[in-house]
Scaffold this motif. Structure first.
Motif, PDB file in Angstrom:
ATOM      1  N   ARG A  27      52.263 112.060  17.653  1.00 16.30           N
ATOM      2  CA  ARG A  27      53.541 111.871  16.966  1.00 16.30           C
ATOM      3  C   ARG A  27      54.625 112.557  17.784  1.00 16.30           C
ATOM      4  NH1 ARG A  27      54.519 113.177  10.822  1.00 16.30           N
ATOM      5  NH2 ARG A  27      54.192 110.940  10.712  1.00 16.30           N
ATOM      6  N   HIS A  35      58.027 108.793  15.805  1.00 16.63           N
ATOM      7  CA  HIS A  35      57.273 107.760  16.506  1.00 16.63           C
ATOM      8  C   HIS A  35      55.805 108.164  16.462  1.00 16.63           C
ATOM      9  CE1 HIS A  35      60.838 105.930  18.597  1.00 16.63           C
ATOM     10  NE2 HIS A  35      61.333 107.080  18.181  1.00 16.63           N
ATOM     11  N   LEU A  37      51.826 107.121  17.382  1.00 16.38           N
ATOM     12  CA  LEU A  37      51.002 106.301  18.257  1.00 16.38           C
ATOM     13  C   LEU A  37      49.591 106.218  17.695  1.00 16.38           C
ATOM     14  CD1 LEU A  37      50.729 104.806  21.009  1.00 16.38           C
ATOM     15  CD2 LEU A  37      49.965 107.006  21.940  1.00 16.38           C
ATOM     16  N   GLU A  46      52.621 101.428  18.099  1.00 21.97           N
ATOM     17  CA  GLU A  46      53.646 102.444  17.855  1.00 21.97           C
ATOM     18  C   GLU A  46      54.384 102.078  16.570  1.00 21.97           C
ATOM     19  OE1 GLU A  46      56.897 104.687  20.467  1.00 21.97           O
ATOM     20  OE2 GLU A  46      57.319 102.556  20.205  1.00 21.97           O
ATOM     21  N   TYR A  71      54.175 109.797  25.481  1.00 25.40           N
ATOM     22  CA  TYR A  71      53.277 110.436  24.523  1.00 25.40           C
ATOM     23  C   TYR A  71      52.291 111.413  25.171  1.00 25.40           C
ATOM     24  CZ  TYR A  71      54.643 107.263  20.772  1.00 25.40           C
ATOM     25  OH  TYR A  71      55.334 106.576  19.810  1.00 25.40           O
TER      26      TYR A  71
END
Length: 82
Positions: A27, A35, A37, A46, A71
């Motif tokens: 996150r 966001h 993942l 996403e 990320y």
């Protein structure tokens, strides 16, 4: 499910499927958006959540590893193997 089928689903079905079957990897917390993942059936998802409105803003499925660079510092690789 493969990515082509996933991308044809409505945003609500994409969210439900991802939350039920996806492995949350990372996150990125932001001021207005989070966001998240996920890894799902050999592709990544996403989910962008609008904190101000309290709702999912967008969902995108992808396979390009280049999109993971933002990320990298947030990914817990152990979650891929559990």
């Amino acid at each position: 499910m493969d990515i082509e089928i996933f991308l044809r689903l409505s945003i609500s079905h994409q969210a439900q499927y991802t939350w039920k079957y996806g492995n949350h990897l990372a996150r990125k917390d932001g001021f207005q958006f989070n966001h998240d993942l996920y890894y799902l059936d050999k592709f990544f998802v996403e989910i962008v959540y609008n904190l101000e409105l309290g709702q999912v803003e967008s969902i995108d499925g992808f396979i390009q590893s280049s999109r993971l660079i933002t990320y990298v510092q947030h990914i817990d690789l152990q979650k891929l193997y559990s």
